[in-house]
Design an enzyme around this catalytic site. Sequence first.
Site, mmCIF file in Angstrom:
data_model
loop_
_atom_site.group_PDB
_atom_site.id
_atom_site.type_symbol
_atom_site.label_atom_id
_atom_site.label_comp_id
_atom_site.label_asym_id
_atom_site.label_seq_id
_atom_site.Cartn_x
_atom_site.Cartn_y
_atom_site.Cartn_z
ATOM 1 N N LYS A 1 15.685 -25.367 11.745
ATOM 2 C CA LYS A 1 14.927 -25.964 12.845
ATOM 3 C C LYS A 1 15.736 -25.989 14.137
ATOM 4 O O LYS A 1 15.228 -26.385 15.183
ATOM 5 C CB LYS A 1 14.473 -27.365 12.460
ATOM 6 C CG LYS A 1 13.507 -27.374 11.264
ATOM 7 C CD LYS A 1 13.183 -28.778 10.818
ATOM 8 C CE LYS A 1 12.288 -28.779 9.592
ATOM 9 N NZ LYS A 1 12.951 -28.242 8.390
ATOM 10 N N LYS B 1 9.665 -34.597 11.933
ATOM 11 C CA LYS B 1 10.193 -34.096 10.658
ATOM 12 C C LYS B 1 11.715 -34.201 10.644
ATOM 13 O O LYS B 1 12.364 -34.156 11.698
ATOM 14 C CB LYS B 1 9.763 -32.646 10.424
ATOM 15 C CG LYS B 1 9.967 -31.689 11.591
ATOM 16 C CD LYS B 1 9.254 -30.360 11.324
ATOM 17 C CE LYS B 1 9.276 -29.456 12.553
ATOM 18 N NZ LYS B 1 8.557 -28.180 12.322
ATOM 19 N N ARG C 1 3.887 -17.141 7.448
ATOM 20 C CA ARG C 1 5.251 -16.823 7.027
ATOM 21 C C ARG C 1 5.441 -15.310 7.147
ATOM 22 O O ARG C 1 4.757 -14.535 6.488
ATOM 23 C CB ARG C 1 5.472 -17.282 5.587
ATOM 24 C CG ARG C 1 6.688 -16.676 4.876
ATOM 25 C CD ARG C 1 8.031 -16.908 5.576
ATOM 26 N NE ARG C 1 8.338 -18.292 5.820
ATOM 27 C CZ ARG C 1 8.942 -19.108 4.961
ATOM 28 N NH1 ARG C 1 9.295 -18.651 3.782
ATOM 29 N NH2 ARG C 1 9.215 -20.362 5.295
ATOM 30 N N ARG D 1 -0.344 -19.460 5.265
ATOM 31 C CA ARG D 1 -0.327 -20.645 4.416
ATOM 32 C C ARG D 1 -1.255 -21.675 5.056
ATOM 33 O O ARG D 1 -0.956 -22.190 6.135
ATOM 34 C CB ARG D 1 1.090 -21.173 4.260
ATOM 35 C CG ARG D 1 2.028 -20.161 3.606
ATOM 36 C CD ARG D 1 3.469 -20.574 3.676
ATOM 37 N NE ARG D 1 3.892 -20.727 5.063
ATOM 38 C CZ ARG D 1 5.077 -21.212 5.430
ATOM 39 N NH1 ARG D 1 5.951 -21.590 4.512
ATOM 40 N NH2 ARG D 1 5.398 -21.324 6.700
ATOM 41 N N ARG E 1 0.562 -30.335 6.707
ATOM 42 C CA ARG E 1 1.573 -29.524 6.043
ATOM 43 C C ARG E 1 0.919 -28.364 5.293
ATOM 44 O O ARG E 1 -0.003 -28.576 4.506
ATOM 45 C CB ARG E 1 2.391 -30.380 5.064
ATOM 46 C CG ARG E 1 3.121 -31.522 5.739
ATOM 47 C CD ARG E 1 3.997 -32.278 4.764
ATOM 48 N NE ARG E 1 3.240 -32.903 3.685
ATOM 49 C CZ ARG E 1 3.804 -33.532 2.653
ATOM 50 N NH1 ARG E 1 5.122 -33.593 2.557
ATOM 51 N NH2 ARG E 1 3.043 -34.087 1.721
ATOM 52 N N ASP F 1 8.447 -18.879 10.505
ATOM 53 C CA ASP F 1 7.156 -19.557 10.496
ATOM 54 C C ASP F 1 6.558 -19.498 11.894
ATOM 55 O O ASP F 1 7.219 -19.855 12.875
ATOM 56 C CB ASP F 1 7.316 -21.015 10.061
ATOM 57 C CG ASP F 1 7.833 -21.139 8.639
ATOM 58 O OD1 ASP F 1 7.701 -20.155 7.879
ATOM 59 O OD2 ASP F 1 8.364 -22.209 8.281
ATOM 60 N N GLU G 1 10.035 -22.158 12.941
ATOM 61 C CA GLU G 1 11.252 -22.201 12.130
ATOM 62 C C GLU G 1 11.724 -20.784 11.834
ATOM 63 O O GLU G 1 10.922 -19.849 11.761
ATOM 64 C CB GLU G 1 11.033 -22.933 10.797
ATOM 65 C CG GLU G 1 10.784 -24.422 10.934
ATOM 66 C CD GLU G 1 10.784 -25.144 9.596
ATOM 67 O OE1 GLU G 1 11.277 -24.560 8.595
ATOM 68 O OE2 GLU G 1 10.293 -26.282 9.534
ATOM 69 N N ASN H 1 13.849 -19.401 8.730
ATOM 70 C CA ASN H 1 14.358 -19.821 7.432
ATOM 71 C C ASN H 1 15.352 -18.799 6.893
ATOM 72 O O ASN H 1 14.990 -17.636 6.654
ATOM 73 C CB ASN H 1 13.195 -19.985 6.450
ATOM 74 C CG ASN H 1 12.222 -21.057 6.904
ATOM 75 O OD1 ASN H 1 12.432 -22.230 6.667
ATOM 76 N ND2 ASN H 1 11.150 -20.637 7.580
#
Length: 314
Positions: A125, A160, A210, A224, A232, A272, A280, A282
């Site tokens: 993040k 978050k 993603r 997603r 979420r 993301d 994000e 990842n």
Amino acid sequence: MLKVAIQMDPIEAVNIESDTTWLMMTTAQQRGHAQWVYDFRTLALEDGRLFCRARPVTLRQVEGDHVSFGAEAKLDLGADVDVILMRQDPPFDMAYVTATYLLETVHPRTLVVNDPAEVRSAPEKLLVTRFPGLTPPTLISSDPVALVDFHERHGDVVLKPLHGAAGSGVVRLKAGDPNLEALIEIHATGSRDPLVIQKFIPAVEKGDKRIILIDGEPVGAINRIPAKGQVRSNLRVGGTAAPVELTARDREICAAIGPTLRERGLLFVGIDVIGDYLTEINVTSPTGAQQMKRFSGVDAAALMWDAIERKRAA
């Protein structure tokens, strides 16, 4: 043939129908690579050499009977193997960070995917903040005054934990919601880490994309979709995977960040994207490869091994 050690959570518990590490490992087995699994807690550094206790594995696509183990062995990770996959799940805590320090002692002599120093330097993040213009308005802080001020200025926001994963601890706060200060206090009782507060993106109702990048190049994506009324979209907390195509904006985002990922040795990355915004990057243990292969036929694990094999042959 490559000799591969995989640092991961217990393989006995993986979901063979959805787990990305499983796809990486079955692909490696099909290519004839030898594989061992180990727990990062068995890492041991002595006289400049890094060892672990590892078990060789044979895999099969049979739920509940998907792995057989050979005899446990002591591996010298700087001499006995060619590649290490760092695939244990977060939390990104000091134990995780310490594992990156230890693996750094053998990389790049033994290729660690992803580069452990860069994983440590790229909290998921935080790395996105290096690309202004791609992300929604975001503040990272432990200061209640700064967090409340951001909420007042932006209204509808998402809160978050900085080092959370899989959607854990993500909360939506609408304009005027009086609970922010209490949530800050609750977080502070269990953690000294900052919080992330970000302007809410309504497009999340249509999904959180993603996108998987291999050596800086996008290879495909899944969408997603959160459950109705939820913010979420992570698959582990009830999100639903669906096929999706890359848009021009997605490719613009990937073109902007790809060179940095490649330069930093971040070979297997999942980003993301919600609407037009990167949220994000990842790098610890990205997921989504099995779903992407199922929807589109694009095999990110095979492409990852192609890249690793090229690097080892160079």
